[in-house]
Scaffold this motif. Sequence first.
Motif, PDB file in Angstrom:
ATOM      1  N   GLN A  37       0.796  -1.160   0.014  1.00  0.00           N
ATOM      2  CA  GLN A  37       0.072   0.013  -0.014  1.00  0.00           C
ATOM      3  C   GLN A  37       0.725   1.327  -0.149  1.00  0.00           C
ATOM      4  OE1 GLN A  37       0.392  -2.140   2.747  1.00  0.00           O
ATOM      5  NE2 GLN A  37       2.044  -0.438   3.278  1.00  0.00           N
ATOM      6  N   SER A  38       0.295   2.553  -0.141  1.00  0.00           N
ATOM      7  CA  SER A  38       1.181   3.405  -0.565  1.00  0.00           C
ATOM      8  C   SER A  38       0.907   4.404   0.885  1.00  0.00           C
ATOM      9  CB  SER A  38       0.643   4.398  -1.746  1.00  0.00           C
ATOM     10  OG  SER A  38      -0.675   4.615  -1.738  1.00  0.00           O
ATOM     11  N   LYS A  39      -0.229   3.977   1.471  1.00  0.00           N
ATOM     12  CA  LYS A  39      -0.398   5.112   2.606  1.00  0.00           C
ATOM     13  C   LYS A  39       0.154   4.614   3.763  1.00  0.00           C
ATOM     14  CE  LYS A  39      -4.764   6.563   4.746  1.00  0.00           C
ATOM     15  NZ  LYS A  39      -4.782   5.706   5.804  1.00  0.00           N
ATOM     16  N   LYS A  40       1.079   5.582   4.416  1.00  0.00           N
ATOM     17  CA  LYS A  40       1.694   5.174   5.872  1.00  0.00           C
ATOM     18  C   LYS A  40       0.397   5.201   6.847  1.00  0.00           C
ATOM     19  CE  LYS A  40       6.106   7.216   4.840  1.00  0.00           C
ATOM     20  NZ  LYS A  40       7.101   8.555   5.380  1.00  0.00           N
ATOM     21  N   LEU A  41       0.656   4.555   7.876  1.00  0.00           N
ATOM     22  CA  LEU A  41      -0.125   4.430   9.101  1.00  0.00           C
ATOM     23  C   LEU A  41       0.010   5.703   9.913  1.00  0.00           C
ATOM     24  CD1 LEU A  41      -2.047   2.572  10.842  1.00  0.00           C
ATOM     25  CD2 LEU A  41      -0.003   2.252  12.311  1.00  0.00           C
ATOM     26  N   LYS A  42      -0.903   6.602  10.193  1.00  0.00           N
ATOM     27  CA  LYS A  42      -0.799   7.802  10.726  1.00  0.00           C
ATOM     28  C   LYS A  42      -0.924   7.322  12.039  1.00  0.00           C
ATOM     29  CE  LYS A  42      -3.679  10.326   8.489  1.00  0.00           C
ATOM     30  NZ  LYS A  42      -4.557  11.669   8.431  1.00  0.00           N
ATOM     31  N   VAL A  43       0.006   7.643  13.076  1.00  0.00           N
ATOM     32  CA  VAL A  43       0.047   7.452  14.674  1.00  0.00           C
ATOM     33  C   VAL A  43       0.212   8.677  15.285  1.00  0.00           C
ATOM     34  CG1 VAL A  43       0.659   4.777  14.586  1.00  0.00           C
ATOM     35  CG2 VAL A  43       2.336   6.800  14.897  1.00  0.00           C
ATOM     36  N   ALA A  44      -0.568   8.736  16.572  1.00  0.00           N
ATOM     37  CA  ALA A  44      -0.396   9.758  17.386  1.00  0.00           C
ATOM     38  C   ALA A  44      -0.136   9.203  18.913  1.00  0.00           C
ATOM     39  CB  ALA A  44      -1.482  10.618  17.525  1.00  0.00           C
ATOM     40  N   THR A  45       0.892   9.739  19.711  1.00  0.00           N
ATOM     41  CA  THR A  45       1.035   9.116  20.881  1.00  0.00           C
ATOM     42  C   THR A  45       0.505   9.827  22.052  1.00  0.00           C
ATOM     43  OG1 THR A  45       3.261   8.124  19.917  1.00  0.00           O
ATOM     44  CG2 THR A  45       3.025   8.360  22.543  1.00  0.00           C
ATOM     45  N   VAL A  46      -0.063   9.174  23.322  1.00  0.00           N
ATOM     46  CA  VAL A  46      -0.367   9.921  24.524  1.00  0.00           C
ATOM     47  C   VAL A  46       0.461   9.168  25.629  1.00  0.00           C
ATOM     48  CG1 VAL A  46      -2.232   8.472  24.859  1.00  0.00           C
ATOM     49  CG2 VAL A  46      -2.118  10.564  25.946  1.00  0.00           C
ATOM     50  N   GLY A  47       1.103  10.134  26.256  1.00  0.00           N
ATOM     51  CA  GLY A  47       1.924   9.642  27.348  1.00  0.00           C
ATOM     52  C   GLY A  47       3.622   9.674  26.446  1.00  0.00           C
ATOM     53  N   THR A  48       4.339  10.853  26.722  1.00  0.00           N
ATOM     54  CA  THR A  48       5.562  10.768  25.931  1.00  0.00           C
ATOM     55  C   THR A  48       6.833  10.616  27.146  1.00  0.00           C
ATOM     56  OG1 THR A  48       5.497  13.284  26.065  1.00  0.00           O
ATOM     57  CG2 THR A  48       4.623  11.966  24.008  1.00  0.00           C
ATOM     58  N   GLY A  49       6.691   9.743  28.063  1.00  0.00           N
ATOM     59  CA  GLY A  49       7.731   9.506  28.973  1.00  0.00           C
ATOM     60  C   GLY A  49       8.732   8.625  28.273  1.00  0.00           C
ATOM     61  N   SER A  50       9.183   7.949  29.216  1.00  0.00           N
ATOM     62  CA  SER A  50      10.264   6.756  28.828  1.00  0.00           C
ATOM     63  C   SER A  50       9.750   6.142  27.690  1.00  0.00           C
ATOM     64  CB  SER A  50      10.666   6.214  30.099  1.00  0.00           C
ATOM     65  OG  SER A  50      11.710   5.115  29.792  1.00  0.00           O
ATOM     66  N   ARG A  51       8.916   5.232  27.821  1.00  0.00           N
ATOM     67  CA  ARG A  51       8.499   4.097  27.130  1.00  0.00           C
ATOM     68  C   ARG A  51       8.004   4.781  25.640  1.00  0.00           C
ATOM     69  NH1 ARG A  51      10.067  -1.076  26.360  1.00  0.00           N
ATOM     70  NH2 ARG A  51       8.352  -2.301  25.356  1.00  0.00           N
ATOM     71  N   GLY A  52       6.997   5.942  25.885  1.00  0.00           N
ATOM     72  CA  GLY A  52       6.403   6.604  24.569  1.00  0.00           C
ATOM     73  C   GLY A  52       7.524   7.162  23.623  1.00  0.00           C
ATOM     74  N   THR A  53       8.622   7.713  24.223  1.00  0.00           N
ATOM     75  CA  THR A  53       9.620   8.540  23.582  1.00  0.00           C
ATOM     76  C   THR A  53      10.671   7.296  23.145  1.00  0.00           C
ATOM     77  OG1 THR A  53       9.177  10.281  24.775  1.00  0.00           O
ATOM     78  CG2 THR A  53      11.328  10.163  23.748  1.00  0.00           C
ATOM     79  N   LEU A  54      11.225   6.717  24.123  1.00  0.00           N
ATOM     80  CA  LEU A  54      12.320   5.837  24.080  1.00  0.00           C
ATOM     81  C   LEU A  54      12.072   4.250  23.178  1.00  0.00           C
ATOM     82  CD1 LEU A  54      14.367   6.612  27.224  1.00  0.00           C
ATOM     83  CD2 LEU A  54      14.391   7.905  24.986  1.00  0.00           C
ATOM     84  N   THR A  55      11.178   3.828  23.392  1.00  0.00           N
ATOM     85  CA  THR A  55      10.827   2.494  22.716  1.00  0.00           C
ATOM     86  C   THR A  55       9.735   3.112  21.706  1.00  0.00           C
ATOM     87  OG1 THR A  55      11.019   1.723  24.754  1.00  0.00           O
ATOM     88  CG2 THR A  55       9.761   0.340  23.237  1.00  0.00           C
ATOM     89  N   TRP A  56       8.765   3.640  21.884  1.00  0.00           N
ATOM     90  CA  TRP A  56       7.564   3.626  20.719  1.00  0.00           C
ATOM     91  C   TRP A  56       7.579   5.225  20.126  1.00  0.00           C
ATOM     92  CZ3 TRP A  56       5.354  -0.466  18.905  1.00  0.00           C
ATOM     93  CH2 TRP A  56       5.083  -1.570  19.994  1.00  0.00           C
ATOM     94  N   GLY A  57       8.911   5.785  20.239  1.00  0.00           N
ATOM     95  CA  GLY A  57       9.062   6.961  19.533  1.00  0.00           C
ATOM     96  C   GLY A  57      10.390   6.972  18.828  1.00  0.00           C
ATOM     97  N   ILE A  58      11.523   7.125  19.365  1.00  0.00           N
ATOM     98  CA  ILE A  58      12.802   7.144  18.563  1.00  0.00           C
ATOM     99  C   ILE A  58      12.821   5.846  17.661  1.00  0.00           C
ATOM    100  CG2 ILE A  58      15.399   7.337  18.681  1.00  0.00           C
ATOM    101  CD1 ILE A  58      14.550   9.088  21.399  1.00  0.00           C
ATOM    102  N   PRO A  59      12.885   4.638  18.199  1.00  0.00           N
ATOM    103  CA  PRO A  59      13.015   3.629  17.053  1.00  0.00           C
ATOM    104  C   PRO A  59      12.090   3.628  16.158  1.00  0.00           C
ATOM    105  CG  PRO A  59      13.269   3.041  19.680  1.00  0.00           C
ATOM    106  CD  PRO A  59      12.760   4.329  19.284  1.00  0.00           C
ATOM    107  N   VAL A  60      10.707   4.060  16.450  1.00  0.00           N
ATOM    108  CA  VAL A  60       9.852   3.744  15.489  1.00  0.00           C
ATOM    109  C   VAL A  60      10.389   4.790  14.073  1.00  0.00           C
ATOM    110  CG1 VAL A  60       7.454   4.073  14.926  1.00  0.00           C
ATOM    111  CG2 VAL A  60       8.259   2.927  17.039  1.00  0.00           C
ATOM    112  N   VAL A  61      10.656   6.129  14.735  1.00  0.00           N
ATOM    113  CA  VAL A  61      11.040   7.138  13.446  1.00  0.00           C
ATOM    114  C   VAL A  61      12.192   6.535  12.865  1.00  0.00           C
ATOM    115  CG1 VAL A  61      11.882   9.272  13.270  1.00  0.00           C
ATOM    116  CG2 VAL A  61      10.040   8.972  15.031  1.00  0.00           C
ATOM    117  N   LYS A  62      13.138   5.917  13.457  1.00  0.00           N
ATOM    118  CA  LYS A  62      14.385   5.323  12.904  1.00  0.00           C
ATOM    119  C   LYS A  62      14.104   4.282  11.902  1.00  0.00           C
ATOM    120  CE  LYS A  62      18.287   6.873  15.836  1.00  0.00           C
ATOM    121  NZ  LYS A  62      18.911   6.222  17.143  1.00  0.00           N
TER     122      LYS A  62
END
Length: 445
Positions: A37-62
């Motif tokens: 598919q051409s469309k990316k999954l659009k995600v939004a995060t609630v809770g940007t502490g350690s897990r939200g940023t370091l596991t479900w944030g930075i590595p997902v962007v990378k």
Amino acid sequence: MPESNDHSMTRRNFLATSGTALAAAASPFATGIAGAQSKKLKVATVGTGSRGTLTWGIPVVKGYSDVVEFVGLCDINSKRVKVAQGMMGISAPTFTDFDEMVKKTRPDAVIITTVDGTHWRYIVRALELGCDAISEKPMCTNEEQCQAILDAAKRTGRKVTVTFNARHGREDKRVKQLLMEKAVGDVVSVDFHEYLDTSHGADYFRRWHYLKENSGTLLVHKASHHFDQANWWLNSTPTEVSAYGELKVYGRNGTFRSTHCRVCPFKQQCKFYWDITKSERMKEMYTDCESEDGYLRDACLFRENCNIYDTMSVRVKYENDVMLTYTANTYQPFEGQAIAFNGTKGRLDANHFGGGGYSQGEVRLTRAFGKSEVIRDFEERREGGHGGSDTSIQDLVFRGKPDPDPLGLRADLRAGAFGSLIGIAAYHSIERGGETVKISDLVKL
Ligand SMILES: NC(=O)c1ccc[n+]([C@@H]2O[C@H](COP(=O)([O-])OP(=O)(O)OC[C@H]3O[C@@H](n4cnc5c(N)ncnc54)[C@H](O)[C@@H]3O)[C@@H](O)[C@H]2O)c1
């Protein structure tokens, strides 16, 4: 043996509701499938502490930017959410109001990485606003929350995924395979012992987890990993729970206390003294954000109002008659787990210990009247947190891999509910002096 942990789901409709079949439907399981598919999954995060940023944030962007796009970040702490945005290196807007974020950014799925006791609120609201929910464990911390989520999922038809990464350890997957192959015959009982040390274990008593209203006690916050693993390994449903729990070391047991380590007059004599300012990341994420919510990441682990247990013992009965004995202890000199499956044709042990100058671990299969062998043929170790299990679960959530999923790694609504309900039943049992609590009395599934 069914390949999904969801007994109501056949192999056929599992495939039909995951992966390729829904590739166009903007579901987290559809998005990554083989670039179809051409469309990316659009995600939004609630809770940007350690897990939200370091596991479900930075590595997902990378690692997943080809299939995932962050469209919004939300946290009650307006500074921390900006820190997360900077750490992730994205320009998605930040919010302190969840509804506003979802209405303005229209995500396909919401990642929920807030404090445990608030997950249900965001899961329900995400579903009501037309999104799928990807929630960190535990899905909920009491039975009312559980019921609200089950009802909302039924009402909206949206998908809930609970990110039980502990299923994804390579040893844990191998254990599941061996049990599916009936390497020890039928499992009759399980001994599951969890040991947390004076660093990792103690940390839960510094943090928000020290209050039951936030974490559901460690029987829910921590043990939901283990109860989910047990449910998944045994491919069965828990029916009855009884438990004992004590607070013997932390909380009111301290002989001195302060508010938090930085200002503590007992720094010299407290074995648990921790200087948070030594970590730039901790400072940036927590101490520099204190002005917004007063949350002290280095709070005293001897606070008198701590109302969770540090020593726990639980018995669980399953629909298929298996008996599970579970213990957790949070002030050990080293970390580890000792898990044994006692079967009609042998025994499977999965142990590992580490820290405090002690390190040992193995998966061992011993056949009754036969040989004992150490299992070594694990899949290759992945990069990433928790021994690669975080990367494995991100592949599942964002790329729909593995597909097919013979081990049933995906944890759905039902798995999320049972993962929490054992711990919820356990704390009710403790509060009632060890009385047996029936899971079916807690919620209507
Ligand atoms: N699967 C795992 O291995 C694993 C590991 C660690 C944490 N977790 C889970 O991840 C979640 C977050 O834990 P953490 O360690 O990142 O904690 P944390 O304290 O670092 O982050 C929690 C964040 O949630 C925010 N928050 C609190 N209440 C909120 C609310 N009502 N609305 C919006 N935001 C709110 C806080 O401000 C904070 O930024 C927890 O549910 C925890 O159980 C899972």
